[in-house]
Scaffold this motif. Structure first.
Motif, short mmCIF file in Angstrom:
data_model
loop_
_atom_site.label_atom_id
_atom_site.label_comp_id
_atom_site.label_asym_id
_atom_site.label_seq_id
_atom_site.Cartn_x
_atom_site.Cartn_y
_atom_site.Cartn_z
N CYS A 1 19.01 -40.25 55.10
CA CYS A 1 20.27 -40.75 55.65
C CYS A 1 20.08 -41.26 57.07
CB CYS A 1 21.34 -39.65 55.63
SG CYS A 1 21.97 -39.24 53.99
N MET B 1 26.97 -45.03 50.47
CA MET B 1 26.42 -44.02 49.58
C MET B 1 25.20 -44.63 48.91
SD MET B 1 28.51 -41.98 46.60
CE MET B 1 29.65 -41.27 47.78
N VAL C 1 28.03 -33.66 54.14
CA VAL C 1 27.61 -35.06 54.09
C VAL C 1 27.21 -35.49 55.48
CG1 VAL C 1 28.35 -37.42 53.64
CG2 VAL C 1 29.16 -35.56 52.17
N GLU D 1 28.82 -44.03 58.27
CA GLU D 1 28.57 -42.79 57.55
C GLU D 1 27.64 -43.07 56.37
OE1 GLU D 1 32.94 -40.65 58.30
OE2 GLU D 1 32.16 -40.93 56.28
N GLN E 1 31.37 -46.66 55.18
CA GLN E 1 30.81 -45.57 54.40
C GLN E 1 29.80 -46.13 53.40
OE1 GLN E 1 34.10 -43.49 52.57
NE2 GLN E 1 34.42 -42.20 54.37
N LYS F 1 26.82 -37.48 58.74
CA LYS F 1 27.69 -38.51 59.31
C LYS F 1 27.00 -39.09 60.53
CE LYS F 1 32.41 -39.27 60.98
NZ LYS F 1 33.71 -38.65 61.24
N SER G 1 25.57 -41.21 53.13
CA SER G 1 25.46 -39.98 52.34
C SER G 1 24.76 -40.25 51.03
CB SER G 1 26.86 -39.39 52.07
OG SER G 1 27.57 -40.21 51.17
#
Length: 204
Positions: free
Chosen positions: A60, A46, A185, A84, A44, A187, A86
Protein backbone atom coordinates in the motif's frame (compact mmCIF):
# COMPACT_ATOMS: atom_id res chain seq x y z
CA UNK A 1 -4.40 -3.75 -18.05
CA UNK A 2 -7.53 -5.82 -18.08
CA UNK A 3 -9.54 -3.97 -15.45
CA UNK A 4 -12.55 -2.47 -17.23
CA UNK A 5 -14.21 -1.49 -13.97
CA UNK A 6 -17.75 -1.01 -15.19
CA UNK A 7 -18.92 1.48 -12.54
CA UNK A 8 -16.31 4.09 -13.44
CA UNK A 9 -17.05 7.16 -15.50
CA UNK A 10 -15.99 10.78 -15.75
CA UNK A 11 -13.27 11.84 -13.31
CA UNK A 12 -12.88 8.38 -11.76
CA UNK A 13 -12.39 6.76 -15.17
CA UNK A 14 -9.82 9.43 -16.06
CA UNK A 15 -7.84 8.83 -12.87
CA UNK A 16 -8.00 5.07 -13.41
CA UNK A 17 -6.52 5.47 -16.90
CA UNK A 18 -3.74 7.65 -15.47
CA UNK A 19 -2.65 5.26 -12.73
CA UNK A 20 -3.22 1.81 -14.28
CA UNK A 21 0.07 1.73 -16.25
CA UNK A 22 2.02 2.56 -13.08
CA UNK A 23 0.19 -0.10 -11.08
CA UNK A 24 0.85 -2.62 -13.83
CA UNK A 25 4.57 -1.83 -13.87
CA UNK A 26 4.66 -2.53 -10.12
CA UNK A 27 2.82 -5.83 -10.50
CA UNK A 28 -0.57 -4.68 -9.17
CA UNK A 29 -4.08 -4.35 -10.56
CA UNK A 30 -6.76 -1.78 -9.82
CA UNK A 31 -9.87 -3.36 -8.30
CA UNK A 32 -11.87 -0.29 -7.28
CA UNK A 33 -11.47 3.49 -7.46
CA UNK A 34 -13.70 6.16 -5.97
CA UNK A 35 -13.43 9.91 -5.49
CA UNK A 36 -15.32 11.06 -2.40
CA UNK A 37 -15.97 14.54 -1.02
CA UNK A 38 -15.69 18.00 -2.53
CA UNK A 39 -13.65 20.49 -0.50
CA UNK A 40 -10.77 18.05 0.04
CA UNK A 41 -11.59 15.02 -2.11
CA UNK A 42 -10.38 11.57 -1.11
CA UNK A 43 -9.18 9.24 -3.85
CA UNK A 44 -9.82 5.69 -2.66
CA UNK A 45 -7.84 2.99 -4.42
CA UNK A 46 -8.35 -0.73 -3.87
CA UNK A 47 -5.78 -3.00 -5.44
CA UNK A 48 -4.57 -6.60 -5.73
CA UNK A 49 -1.40 -8.21 -6.94
CA UNK A 50 -1.57 -9.20 -10.58
CA UNK A 51 -1.79 -12.86 -9.55
CA UNK A 52 -4.95 -12.07 -7.55
CA UNK A 53 -3.36 -12.33 -4.09
CA UNK A 54 -3.90 -9.68 -1.42
CA UNK A 55 -1.50 -6.80 -0.98
CA UNK A 56 0.32 -5.90 2.23
CA UNK A 57 0.72 -2.64 4.15
CA UNK A 58 4.14 -2.26 2.52
CA UNK A 59 2.52 -2.71 -0.90
CA UNK A 60 0.00 0.00 0.00
CA UNK A 61 2.84 2.37 0.83
CA UNK A 62 4.58 1.58 -2.45
CA UNK A 63 1.38 2.13 -4.42
CA UNK A 64 0.67 5.36 -2.56
CA UNK A 65 4.04 6.89 -3.37
CA UNK A 66 3.94 5.82 -7.02
CA UNK A 67 0.34 6.82 -7.64
CA UNK A 68 0.76 10.07 -5.72
CA UNK A 69 3.65 11.02 -7.99
CA UNK A 70 1.56 10.30 -11.11
CA UNK A 71 -1.38 12.34 -9.83
CA UNK A 72 0.87 15.25 -8.89
CA UNK A 73 2.06 15.43 -12.49
CA UNK A 74 -1.28 14.80 -14.20
CA UNK A 75 -3.15 16.97 -11.66
CA UNK A 76 -6.70 15.59 -12.18
CA UNK A 77 -8.04 17.41 -9.11
CA UNK A 78 -7.64 21.11 -8.30
CA UNK A 79 -6.35 22.00 -4.84
CA UNK A 80 -5.76 19.57 -1.99
CA UNK A 81 -6.73 15.91 -1.98
CA UNK A 82 -6.02 12.81 0.07
CA UNK A 83 -5.17 9.30 -1.08
CA UNK A 84 -6.30 6.06 0.54
CA UNK A 85 -4.87 2.74 -0.63
CA UNK A 86 -6.14 -0.62 0.59
CA UNK A 87 -6.23 -4.30 -0.23
CA UNK A 88 -9.36 -5.63 -1.91
CA UNK A 89 -9.73 -7.99 1.06
CA UNK A 90 -11.19 -11.47 1.06
CA UNK A 91 -14.83 -10.31 0.90
CA UNK A 92 -13.89 -8.13 -2.03
CA UNK A 93 -16.03 -6.16 -4.45
CA UNK A 94 -16.72 -7.67 -7.85
CA UNK A 95 -16.01 -4.84 -10.27
CA UNK A 96 -14.71 -6.54 -13.41
CA UNK A 97 -16.00 -9.25 -15.71
CA UNK A 98 -13.02 -11.45 -14.87
CA UNK A 99 -13.85 -11.20 -11.14
CA UNK A 100 -17.14 -12.99 -11.76
CA UNK A 101 -15.37 -15.80 -13.61
CA UNK A 102 -12.52 -16.04 -11.12
CA UNK A 103 -14.81 -16.36 -8.11
CA UNK A 104 -17.27 -18.77 -9.67
CA UNK A 105 -18.62 -21.10 -6.98
CA UNK A 106 -18.46 -18.55 -4.16
CA UNK A 107 -21.33 -16.71 -2.46
CA UNK A 108 -21.93 -13.08 -3.44
CA UNK A 109 -24.50 -10.32 -3.25
CA UNK A 110 -25.34 -7.71 -5.85
CA UNK A 111 -27.44 -4.55 -5.99
CA UNK A 112 -28.76 -3.07 -9.23
CA UNK A 113 -29.48 0.49 -10.24
CA UNK A 114 -32.88 -0.55 -11.61
CA UNK A 115 -34.95 -3.62 -10.68
CA UNK A 116 -35.08 -6.79 -12.76
CA UNK A 117 -38.33 -8.72 -12.34
CA UNK A 118 -39.19 -6.40 -9.45
CA UNK A 119 -35.90 -6.98 -7.56
CA UNK A 120 -32.81 -4.84 -7.08
CA UNK A 121 -30.91 -7.04 -4.59
CA UNK A 122 -29.71 -10.58 -5.22
CA UNK A 123 -27.68 -13.09 -3.20
CA UNK A 124 -26.45 -16.37 -4.58
CA UNK A 125 -23.60 -18.53 -5.85
CA UNK A 126 -21.49 -16.96 -8.58
CA UNK A 127 -21.74 -18.89 -11.85
CA UNK A 128 -19.44 -16.62 -13.86
CA UNK A 129 -20.13 -14.47 -16.91
CA UNK A 130 -22.59 -15.27 -19.68
CA UNK A 131 -23.07 -13.04 -22.73
CA UNK A 132 -21.89 -9.91 -20.93
CA UNK A 133 -23.89 -10.55 -17.78
CA UNK A 134 -22.99 -11.88 -14.33
CA UNK A 135 -24.93 -14.98 -13.32
CA UNK A 136 -25.95 -15.94 -9.77
CA UNK A 137 -27.68 -19.15 -8.69
CA UNK A 138 -30.23 -18.08 -6.10
CA UNK A 139 -31.33 -20.02 -3.04
CA UNK A 140 -34.42 -21.35 -4.81
CA UNK A 141 -32.25 -22.80 -7.59
CA UNK A 142 -33.16 -20.21 -10.21
CA UNK A 143 -30.56 -18.12 -11.99
CA UNK A 144 -30.34 -14.33 -11.92
CA UNK A 145 -28.71 -12.88 -15.04
CA UNK A 146 -27.39 -9.41 -14.21
CA UNK A 147 -25.98 -7.21 -17.01
CA UNK A 148 -22.74 -5.64 -15.77
CA UNK A 149 -23.77 -2.05 -16.58
CA UNK A 150 -26.89 -2.53 -14.43
CA UNK A 151 -24.93 -3.57 -11.32
CA UNK A 152 -24.57 -0.73 -8.83
CA UNK A 153 -22.34 -2.72 -6.50
CA UNK A 154 -21.47 -6.35 -5.85
CA UNK A 155 -19.16 -8.15 -3.46
CA UNK A 156 -18.28 -11.58 -2.17
CA UNK A 157 -19.73 -12.81 1.12
CA UNK A 158 -17.21 -14.10 3.63
CA UNK A 159 -17.44 -17.88 3.99
CA UNK A 160 -15.08 -20.60 5.20
CA UNK A 161 -14.66 -21.74 1.59
CA UNK A 162 -13.67 -18.25 0.48
CA UNK A 163 -11.13 -17.92 3.32
CA UNK A 164 -9.61 -21.28 2.37
CA UNK A 165 -9.41 -20.27 -1.30
CA UNK A 166 -7.71 -16.99 -0.36
CA UNK A 167 -5.30 -18.80 1.94
CA UNK A 168 -4.11 -20.88 -0.99
CA UNK A 169 -2.80 -17.71 -2.64
CA UNK A 170 -1.82 -15.50 0.28
CA UNK A 171 -0.94 -17.87 3.11
CA UNK A 172 -3.15 -18.84 6.04
CA UNK A 173 -2.02 -16.08 8.39
CA UNK A 174 -2.67 -13.33 5.86
CA UNK A 175 -6.13 -14.73 5.14
CA UNK A 176 -7.01 -14.83 8.83
CA UNK A 177 -5.85 -11.24 9.28
CA UNK A 178 -8.02 -10.07 6.39
CA UNK A 179 -11.00 -11.98 7.76
CA UNK A 180 -10.73 -10.37 11.19
CA UNK A 181 -13.61 -7.93 11.94
CA UNK A 182 -11.21 -5.23 13.14
CA UNK A 183 -8.89 -5.33 10.15
CA UNK A 184 -7.32 -1.94 9.53
CA UNK A 185 -7.13 -0.32 6.14
CA UNK A 186 -3.92 1.65 5.55
CA UNK A 187 -4.65 5.29 4.88
CA UNK A 188 -2.05 7.34 3.04
CA UNK A 189 -2.58 11.08 3.14
CA UNK A 190 -0.62 13.60 1.07
CA UNK A 191 -0.02 16.59 3.37
CA UNK A 192 -0.19 19.30 0.73
CA UNK A 193 -0.94 17.62 -2.57
CA UNK A 194 -1.74 19.32 -5.78
CA UNK A 195 0.05 20.80 -8.75
CA UNK A 196 3.67 21.59 -8.12
CA UNK A 197 3.79 20.15 -4.61
CA UNK A 198 5.66 17.20 -3.10
CA UNK A 199 3.19 15.45 -0.81
CA UNK A 200 4.32 13.74 2.35
CA UNK A 201 2.35 10.77 3.54
CA UNK A 202 1.33 9.39 6.90
CA UNK A 203 0.38 5.78 7.49
CA UNK A 204 -2.49 5.39 9.95
Amino acid sequence: MDTEIHQLNGLEARIARQIEPTLGDLGFELVRLAVLGRETPTIQIMADRADGSLISVEDCEQISHAVGAVLDVDDPLPGAWTLEVSSAGIDRPLTRAKDWDRFSGHLAKAELDLPIDGRKRFTGIVLGMRDGAAVLRLEDGTEAVLPLPAIRKARLILTDELIEASAALTGLNAARDEAAPDRKVPKLNPMKPGKGSKPGRRVH
